[in-house]
Design an enzyme around this catalytic site. Structure first.
Site, PDB file in Angstrom:
ATOM      1  N   GLY A  69       0.812  -1.221   0.000  1.00  0.00           N
ATOM      2  CA  GLY A  69       0.000   0.000   0.000  1.00  0.00           C
ATOM      3  C   GLY A  69       0.842   1.265   0.000  1.00  0.00           C
ATOM      4  CG  ASN A 109      13.589   0.836  -9.820  1.00  0.00           C
ATOM      5  OD1 ASN A 109      13.961   1.833 -10.407  1.00  0.00           O
ATOM      6  ND2 ASN A 109      12.331   0.424  -9.907  1.00  0.00           N
ATOM      7  CE1 TYR A 133       7.083   4.675  -4.622  1.00  0.00           C
ATOM      8  CE2 TYR A 133       8.784   4.671  -6.308  1.00  0.00           C
ATOM      9  CZ  TYR A 133       7.830   3.999  -5.559  1.00  0.00           C
ATOM     10  OH  TYR A 133       7.631   2.660  -5.759  1.00  0.00           O
ATOM     11  CE  LYS A 137       7.832   2.051  -2.214  1.00  0.00           C
ATOM     12  NZ  LYS A 137       6.869   1.147  -1.586  1.00  0.00           N
TER      13      LYS A 137
HETATM   14  C1  15L Z   1       8.329   1.827  -9.160  1.00  0.00           C
HETATM   15  O1  15L Z   1       8.799   1.848  -8.038  1.00  0.00           O
HETATM   16  C2  15L Z   1       6.894   2.113  -9.391  1.00  0.00           C
HETATM   17  O2  15L Z   1       6.078   1.681  -8.336  1.00  0.00           O
HETATM   18  C3  15L Z   1       6.380   1.573 -10.709  1.00  0.00           C
HETATM   19  O3  15L Z   1       5.146   2.193 -10.976  1.00  0.00           O
HETATM   20  C4  15L Z   1       7.375   1.835 -11.836  1.00  0.00           C
HETATM   21  O4  15L Z   1       7.498   3.205 -12.065  1.00  0.00           O
HETATM   22  C5  15L Z   1       8.722   1.233 -11.465  1.00  0.00           C
HETATM   23  O5  15L Z   1       9.172   1.716 -10.236  1.00  0.00           O
HETATM   24  C6  15L Z   1       9.791   1.497 -12.526  1.00  0.00           C
HETATM   25  O6  15L Z   1      10.859   1.993 -12.187  1.00  0.00           O
HETATM   26  O7  15L Z   1       9.559   1.131 -13.658  1.00  0.00           O
END
Ligand code: 15L
Length: 273
Positions: A69, A109, A133, A137
């Site tokens: 989530g 990533n 974002y 993480k």
């Molecule tokens: C992520 O962390 C995202 O949640 C996903 O939507 C994509 O953007 C992915 O990375 C990505 O790097 O392709």
């Protein structure tokens, strides 16, 4: 049969995971949004994880949590703060209070997106987030480390690449994660007896990978898929050129974008300006 809570179950990764894990666990599927279809061995629990009382309610009586989530791309700070910082804290703390030992945290990533594409990185590198974002993480990984060391919880952090039936572009050839490999890694995260605090990369065995995923292999991960099978097709669609920063760094467009269209937007009423 173990009961597993999946938060963010209506999202893309959640949808793949529910399909792949069907029949193996009782799934308590939770989201702010409604789920289109609930299967036989699923229990739906609507929740806003930015509210602690909701987090307490949904984590009660489960064997493990897969905490998907939250906000899943770069976006405004207030959305990320409430879903990924406050929400993440609430899920860890609620799980602890409810005596749930194991949490799988799908990090991203983008926690390490400012490493260059000509580098191979393992689970021991220091974080280099490419976005707010990505920072959220890193926060989740740090929280997992704290809860493992201080409270003895078992925390399995998967830095996920890009989940989908096939890689969608050149960058994703390096970070693709097939749904069946996702299910295998999640199953290791739920079942492996020696998990204390682990960071692994949530990717398939891609020829063009930027990761040394030996920590996942040590725990028994044997990915079945390699994006190389799609390379010719994907590269044939790729346009030449592009922003040099986007091309240089693993995080791609996240290194320059202030906002990326959210594939799983929160309901309008829950978004603050
Ligand atoms: C992520 O962390 C995202 O949640 C996903 O939507 C994509 O953007 C992915 O990375 C990505 O790097 O392709």
């Amino acid at each position: 049969m173990k009961t597993i809570l999946i938060t963010g179950a209506a999202g893309d990764v959640g949808t793949h995971l529910r399909r792949e894990l069907a029949g193996k666990y009782v799934l308590r599927v939770s989201d702010l949004r409604s789920l289109k279809k609930i299967n036989k061995q699923e229990q739906f629990a609507r929740a806003d994880i930015s509210k602690f009382s909701d987090a307490l309610r949904i984590t009660k009586g489960v064997d493990a949590v897969v905490h998907l989530g939250g906000y899943s791309v770069e976006g405004p700070w207030d959305g990320i703060l409430s879903a990924n910082i406050i929400g993440c804290y609430n899920v860890f703390e609620a799980a602890r209070r409810n005596g749930v030992k194991r949490i799988l945290f799908p990090t991203s990533n983008h926690a390490v997106g400012y490493y260059r594409r000509d580098q191979t990185i393992d689970h021991r590198v220091y974080p280099k987030p490419d976005s707010r974002y990505g920072v959220s993480k890193v926060f989740g990984e740090a929280l997992g480390s704290l809860y493992a060391d201080k409270y003895g919880m078992q925390v399995f952090c998967m830095r996920i690449g890009n989940v989908g039936p096939a890689p969608i572009d050149k960058r994703r050839l390096s970070i693709w994660f097939s749904p069946r490999d996702l299910a295998q890694l999640v199953t290791i995260g739920i079942e492996h007896p020696e998990v204390r605090f682990e960071i692994v990369y949530g990717v398939s065995k891609n020829t063009r990978s930027w990761y040394d995923n030996s920590n996942a292999y040590r725990l028994g991960y044997k990915p079945q898929d390699d994006s190389e099978a799609y390379a010719a097709q994907v590269l044939g669609r790729e346009k030449p050129g592009g922003d040099p920063k986007v091309e240089a760094y693993q995080g791609g467009v996240f290194v320059i974008a202030e906002e990326i269209p959210n594939p799983a937007p929160l309901p309008k009423t829950k978004r603050r300006k």
